[in-house]
Design an enzyme around this catalytic site. Structure first.
Site, PDB file in Angstrom:
ATOM      1  N   ASP A  37      -4.363  13.631   4.575  1.00  0.00           N
ATOM      2  CA  ASP A  37      -4.948  12.850   5.467  1.00  0.00           C
ATOM      3  C   ASP A  37      -3.884  12.024   6.172  1.00  0.00           C
ATOM      4  O   ASP A  37      -3.009  11.205   5.941  1.00  0.00           O
ATOM      5  CB  ASP A  37      -5.499  11.464   4.563  1.00  0.00           C
ATOM      6  N   HIS A  38      -3.765  12.714   7.489  1.00  0.00           N
ATOM      7  CA  HIS A  38      -2.677  12.184   8.617  1.00  0.00           C
ATOM      8  C   HIS A  38      -3.356  12.045   9.691  1.00  0.00           C
ATOM      9  O   HIS A  38      -4.262  12.659  10.191  1.00  0.00           O
ATOM     10  CB  HIS A  38      -1.576  13.498   8.591  1.00  0.00           C
ATOM     11  N   GLY A 105       1.527   4.763   2.305  1.00  0.00           N
ATOM     12  CA  GLY A 105       1.672   5.408   3.577  1.00  0.00           C
ATOM     13  C   GLY A 105       2.890   5.533   4.239  1.00  0.00           C
ATOM     14  O   GLY A 105       3.899   5.497   3.674  1.00  0.00           O
ATOM     15  N   GLU A 106       2.994   6.227   5.150  1.00  0.00           N
ATOM     16  CA  GLU A 106       3.971   6.492   6.205  1.00  0.00           C
ATOM     17  C   GLU A 106       3.778   5.830   7.488  1.00  0.00           C
ATOM     18  O   GLU A 106       2.862   5.887   8.201  1.00  0.00           O
ATOM     19  CB  GLU A 106       4.249   7.700   6.356  1.00  0.00           C
ATOM     20  N   ASN A 109       2.142   7.682  10.547  1.00  0.00           N
ATOM     21  CA  ASN A 109       0.560   7.838  10.629  1.00  0.00           C
ATOM     22  C   ASN A 109       0.164   6.275  10.773  1.00  0.00           C
ATOM     23  O   ASN A 109      -0.870   6.131  11.870  1.00  0.00           O
ATOM     24  CB  ASN A 109      -0.068   8.259   9.470  1.00  0.00           C
ATOM     25  N   GLY A 173       8.134   6.214  -6.921  1.00  0.00           N
ATOM     26  CA  GLY A 173       9.293   5.392  -7.538  1.00  0.00           C
ATOM     27  C   GLY A 173       8.456   4.480  -8.692  1.00  0.00           C
ATOM     28  O   GLY A 173       7.406   4.601  -9.046  1.00  0.00           O
ATOM     29  N   ALA A 175       8.376   1.359  -9.399  1.00  0.00           N
ATOM     30  CA  ALA A 175       7.179   0.254  -9.114  1.00  0.00           C
ATOM     31  C   ALA A 175       6.043   0.642  -8.514  1.00  0.00           C
ATOM     32  O   ALA A 175       5.131   0.038  -9.103  1.00  0.00           O
ATOM     33  CB  ALA A 175       7.870  -0.545  -7.718  1.00  0.00           C
ATOM     34  N   ALA A 176       5.797   1.735  -7.688  1.00  0.00           N
ATOM     35  CA  ALA A 176       4.515   2.417  -7.297  1.00  0.00           C
ATOM     36  C   ALA A 176       3.671   2.808  -8.589  1.00  0.00           C
ATOM     37  O   ALA A 176       2.684   2.777  -8.926  1.00  0.00           O
ATOM     38  CB  ALA A 176       4.361   3.263  -6.504  1.00  0.00           C
TER      39      ALA A 176
END
Length: 323
Positions: A37-38, A105-106, A109, A173, A175-176
């Site tokens: 999904d981008h 997310g990034e 996007n 990571g 934490a996620a």
């Protein structure tokens, strides 16, 4: 028992091609589908980025396989109340065979509307609140929510599946992974990292072993190893970039600049290239041995039919039914 799915890359293929790949995946013996999904591709060479929810509607008519987004960011570019509506409709069309994969997310996007791109701890905080909002809406009741990051007033989804849409959380990571264990119905990542799976299961408490862990990888099948490697390096040099870079750069052009530092040798370390069936099997087995329930494979490049024939005859028979 580990199962094997196909990962549809919406950054590299147009919507009609994605639907055809889904058909071929089912015929080849894959049991699940992921779809990215981008808003943008990672670079201009990939050249595509269709709206995932439209493609999922087509997939619902073209295949009987379960479908999951890998992954949707429900925090900035699209409000979680709208993502919830899209996911609920997808689940209805797929007759319950839909899982919503979400992540923090990034910028590539999520910055497109000019919103601030917050640091990772805030993005995870936003993701947790978004998941809470979506879960309430999936129940089909009227929701009013005034939270730290999101406001919803008198919202109700009228088109909902019989059971709430499962929400799996992507993590790269610790934490996620802990967040995925605490609030997710499942876990998604892109490396065969047994410690991340263990962190997710520890965070899930007593029910951790019943929650699915899903992993994904890219390969570049082809009869000429060097040509397959060149294709992988041209289209997906991002496989050689570190994780924080992937979340912070904002345009395909910036990724192209960063990717100039990625050598073909680096991609060869990250992506199985060529037609050595044992190498492909070993890459899949690494995920199974790390404790993943489902492994999703994406073929880089245009030779999709050759890939599906290869996996149907040479690879999947060696891993099918693996405990």
């Amino acid at each position: 028992m580990t199962e094997y799915g196909y990962f549809l890359a919406a950054e590299e293929h147009g919507p009609a091609d994605l639907v055809e790949q889904a058909r071929m995946a089912e015929q080849a013996g894959f049991s699940h589908l992921w779809i990215s999904d981008h808003y943008h591709p990672w670079n201009d060479a990939q050249g595509q980025s269709s709206f995932v929810w439209s493609v999922i509607g087509a997939l619902a008519q073209a295949t009987s396989l379960p479908v999951q987004t890998a992954v949707t960011c429900p925090t900035i570019r699209i409000h979680p109340a709208i993502v919830a509506q899209a996911a609920a409709t997808s689940a209805v069309l797929l007759e319950g065979r839909f899982r919503l994969g979400v992540g923090s997310g990034e910028a590539l996007n999520e910055h497109v509307l000019g919103d601030r791109w917050p640091p990772a701890p805030i993005r995870l905080e936003m993701l947790e609140e978004a998941v809470m909002v979506m879960r309430q809406l999936f129940e089909g009741r009227r929701v009013t929510h005034h939270g730290k990051h999101y406001t919803v007033e008198n919202a109700r989804l009228y088109t909902v599946p019989e059971e709430p849409v499962p929400i799996d959380i992507a993590a790269f990571g610790s934490a996620a992974a802990a967040l995925a264990g605490r609030v997710g119905d499942g876990f998604i990542t892109m490396t065969p990292d047994a410690e991340l799976v263990a962190r997710f299961r520890r965070g899930s408490g007593a029910g951790g072993n019943s929650k699915p862990a899903s992993g994904g990888l890219k390969v570049a099948y082809g009869p000429d190893h060097d040509e397959a490697l060149r294709t992988a390096h041209r289209l997906w040099p991002t496989e050689g970039l570190p994780g924080e870079v992937l979340s912070t750069l904002t345009t395909p052009g910036q990724f192209e600049q960063a990717a100039q530092l990625v050598t073909p040798e680096r991609i060869a370390d990250e992506v199985v290239c060529g037609d050595d069936a044992e190498a492909h099997v070993a890459a899949l087995n690494a995920y199974a041995e790390a404790g993943f329930d489902t492994v999703y494979v994406n073929q880089i490049g245009p030779d999709q039919r050759g890939f599906f024939d290869f996996y149907r005859t040479k690879v999947l028979p060696q891993v099918a039914g693996r405990e």
